[in-house]
Design a protein around this motif. Structure first.
Motif, short mmCIF file in Angstrom:
data_model
loop_
_atom_site.label_atom_id
_atom_site.label_comp_id
_atom_site.label_asym_id
_atom_site.label_seq_id
_atom_site.Cartn_x
_atom_site.Cartn_y
_atom_site.Cartn_z
N VAL A 2 0.95 -1.13 -0.13
CA VAL A 2 -0.14 -0.05 0.09
C VAL A 2 0.97 1.05 0.08
CG1 VAL A 2 -1.88 -1.17 1.40
CG2 VAL A 2 -0.03 0.20 2.85
N ALA A 3 0.31 2.44 -0.25
CA ALA A 3 0.64 3.68 0.09
C ALA A 3 2.00 3.59 -1.06
CB ALA A 3 1.16 4.01 1.24
N ASP A 4 3.11 4.47 -0.13
CA ASP A 4 4.67 4.33 -1.35
C ASP A 4 4.87 2.96 -1.62
OD1 ASP A 4 4.83 6.79 -1.29
OD2 ASP A 4 6.22 6.99 0.32
N GLY A 5 4.62 1.82 -0.65
CA GLY A 5 5.29 0.48 -0.97
C GLY A 5 5.23 0.31 -2.58
N VAL A 6 3.95 0.52 -3.81
CA VAL A 6 3.49 0.43 -4.91
C VAL A 6 4.48 0.22 -5.73
CG1 VAL A 6 1.92 0.05 -6.40
CG2 VAL A 6 1.29 0.08 -4.39
N SER A 7 4.65 2.18 -5.05
CA SER A 7 5.37 3.03 -6.27
C SER A 7 7.37 2.66 -5.70
CB SER A 7 5.57 4.56 -6.21
OG SER A 7 5.43 4.70 -4.85
N PHE A 8 7.06 1.89 -4.96
CA PHE A 8 8.63 1.59 -3.96
C PHE A 8 8.86 -0.15 -5.23
CE2 PHE A 8 11.15 -1.41 -1.37
CZ PHE A 8 12.05 -0.55 -1.66
N PRO A 36 12.83 11.53 -14.96
CA PRO A 36 13.94 11.22 -14.91
C PRO A 36 13.69 10.89 -13.43
CG PRO A 36 13.49 13.87 -14.79
CD PRO A 36 11.88 13.06 -15.72
N ASN A 37 14.28 9.68 -13.63
CA ASN A 37 14.56 8.50 -12.42
C ASN A 37 15.36 8.88 -11.81
OD1 ASN A 37 13.84 6.05 -12.01
ND2 ASN A 37 15.37 5.25 -12.74
N GLU A 38 16.84 9.63 -11.51
CA GLU A 38 16.78 10.18 -10.28
C GLU A 38 16.16 10.40 -8.53
OE1 GLU A 38 20.79 10.47 -8.52
OE2 GLU A 38 20.31 9.96 -10.85
N PHE A 39 15.34 11.22 -9.11
CA PHE A 39 14.54 11.14 -7.28
C PHE A 39 14.80 9.20 -6.71
CE2 PHE A 39 10.62 11.34 -5.05
CZ PHE A 39 11.33 11.87 -4.10
N PHE A 40 13.67 9.44 -7.88
CA PHE A 40 13.53 7.53 -7.02
C PHE A 40 14.88 6.49 -7.11
CE2 PHE A 40 10.21 9.11 -10.05
CZ PHE A 40 9.12 9.51 -8.91
N LEU A 41 15.44 6.92 -7.88
CA LEU A 41 17.31 6.44 -7.03
C LEU A 41 17.97 6.63 -5.69
CD1 LEU A 41 18.89 5.90 -10.84
CD2 LEU A 41 17.29 4.46 -9.76
N ARG A 42 17.95 7.50 -5.84
CA ARG A 42 18.17 8.24 -4.62
C ARG A 42 17.45 7.17 -3.56
NH1 ARG A 42 17.70 14.21 -4.26
NH2 ARG A 42 17.18 14.01 -7.28
N ARG A 43 15.76 7.43 -3.34
CA ARG A 43 15.41 6.44 -2.14
C ARG A 43 15.49 5.11 -1.90
NH1 ARG A 43 9.30 7.43 -2.63
NH2 ARG A 43 9.04 6.35 -4.22
N VAL A 113 7.69 -2.11 6.62
CA VAL A 113 8.86 -3.17 5.45
C VAL A 113 8.18 -3.22 4.13
CG1 VAL A 113 9.56 -5.65 4.96
CG2 VAL A 113 9.45 -5.02 7.67
N PHE A 114 6.24 -3.43 4.39
CA PHE A 114 6.05 -3.60 2.21
C PHE A 114 5.79 -2.33 2.17
CE2 PHE A 114 6.90 -8.48 4.26
CZ PHE A 114 8.11 -8.38 3.34
N ASP A 115 5.44 -1.31 3.00
CA ASP A 115 4.55 0.22 2.79
C ASP A 115 5.62 0.96 2.48
OD1 ASP A 115 5.11 0.68 5.04
OD2 ASP A 115 2.61 1.20 5.24
N SER A 116 7.07 1.26 2.66
CA SER A 116 7.54 2.05 2.79
C SER A 116 9.02 1.97 2.03
CB SER A 116 8.19 2.79 4.14
OG SER A 116 8.24 3.43 3.89
N TYR A 117 9.96 2.68 1.46
CA TYR A 117 11.63 2.10 1.39
C TYR A 117 12.28 2.64 2.52
CZ TYR A 117 11.49 7.66 0.62
OH TYR A 117 10.68 9.03 1.65
N ILE A 118 12.16 3.15 4.15
CA ILE A 118 12.92 2.96 5.02
C ILE A 118 13.41 2.50 4.89
CG2 ILE A 118 11.13 2.17 7.03
CD1 ILE A 118 11.33 4.57 8.45
N MET A 119 13.25 0.95 4.67
CA MET A 119 14.64 -0.05 5.06
C MET A 119 15.27 -0.01 4.69
SD MET A 119 13.07 -1.63 7.38
CE MET A 119 14.76 -3.45 7.60
N MET A 120 15.54 0.38 2.93
CA MET A 120 16.68 0.81 2.32
C MET A 120 17.99 1.70 2.96
SD MET A 120 15.58 -1.04 0.20
CE MET A 120 16.89 -1.19 -1.08
N PHE A 121 17.49 3.05 3.41
CA PHE A 121 18.26 3.71 4.29
C PHE A 121 18.60 3.21 5.75
CE2 PHE A 121 14.42 6.23 4.51
CZ PHE A 121 14.48 6.73 5.21
N MET A 122 17.09 2.62 6.26
CA MET A 122 17.50 2.51 8.17
C MET A 122 19.10 0.92 8.13
SD MET A 122 15.58 0.54 10.65
CE MET A 122 16.41 -1.01 9.95
N THR A 123 18.50 0.19 7.52
CA THR A 123 19.57 -1.00 7.28
C THR A 123 21.17 -0.53 7.14
OG1 THR A 123 18.58 -2.78 6.70
CG2 THR A 123 20.46 -3.34 7.01
#
Length: 145
Positions: A2-8, A36-43, A113-123
Motif C-alpha cells: 500500500v501507499a509508497d510501497g507500490v511505487s517503491f 527522470p529517474n534520479e529522485f527514485f534512485l536516491r530513495r 517493511v512492505f509499504d515504505s522504502y525506509i528499510m533501504m536507508f535504515m539498514t
C-alpha cells in the motif's frame, strides 16, 4: 503493498531489470509518461550491491514479487541484527541489547517493511553507526571490515 510501497516496488523492479541488462536507468518511460529517474534512485540507494540479490531468486524461477519479498525480509532482519550488534556495542550488556532488539523488532518499524522504502536507508545507517562505534573503540583496519 500500500501507499509508497507500490511505487517503491515499481521503481525497484524497473531499476533491477535495467541493471541486470547492463543499463543504468536515468529515465523511466513508464512513470508519468516519462520522467527522470534520479529522485527514485536516491530513495532506493542505487549503489547498494545487495540489491542484486533480488536477481538470483528471480532468475531461478521465482516470481519477481516473491524475489522482492524475500529480499526485503532478509534486508529487514539484516538491519535488526545490525541493531542488536550496535546496542551490544553501546550498552555492553547482552540482556539490555536483546531487550533493545526486541523492542525495535516489535515496534511499528516491522509494519513498514512492505509499504515504505525506509528499510533501504535504515539498514545501511544502522551498520554505519555500528562500524563507527567499533572503529572509535579501537582504530584498527580490521574494525572497518
Amino acid at each position: 503493498m500500500v501507499a509508497d510501497g507500490v511505487s517503491f516496488y515499481d521503481h525497484l523492479r524497473f531499476y533491477i531489470d535495467n541493471i541486470s541488462h547492463g543499463v543504468y536507468p536515468l529515465w523511466d518511460p513508464l512513470w508519468s509518461c516519462g520522467s527522470p529517474n534520479e529522485f527514485f534512485l536516491r530513495r532506493i540507494g542505487p549503489f547498494n550491491p545487495l540489491l542484486l540479490l533480488i536477481v538470483i531468486p528471480y532468475k531461478l524461477g521465482l516470481s519477481y514479487w516473491a524475489a522482492f519479498a524475500s529480499f526485503i525480509t532478509f534486508y529487514y532482519f539484516l538491519g535488526m541484527f545490525g541493531f542488536y550488534k550496535l546496542a551490544l556495542e553501546v550498552l555492553k550488556d547482552k540482556k539490555s541489547a536483546l531487550l533493545a532488539f526486541v523492542l525495535l523488532a516489535f515496534s511499528s518499524l516491522g509494519t513498514r517493511v512492505f509499504d515504505s522504502y525506509i528499510m533501504m536507508f535504515m539498514t545501511p545507517t544502522i551498520w554505519f553507526f555500528y562500524f563507527l562505534f567499533v572503529f572509535g573503540r579501537s582504530a584498527q583496519k580490521y574494525a572497518l571490515a
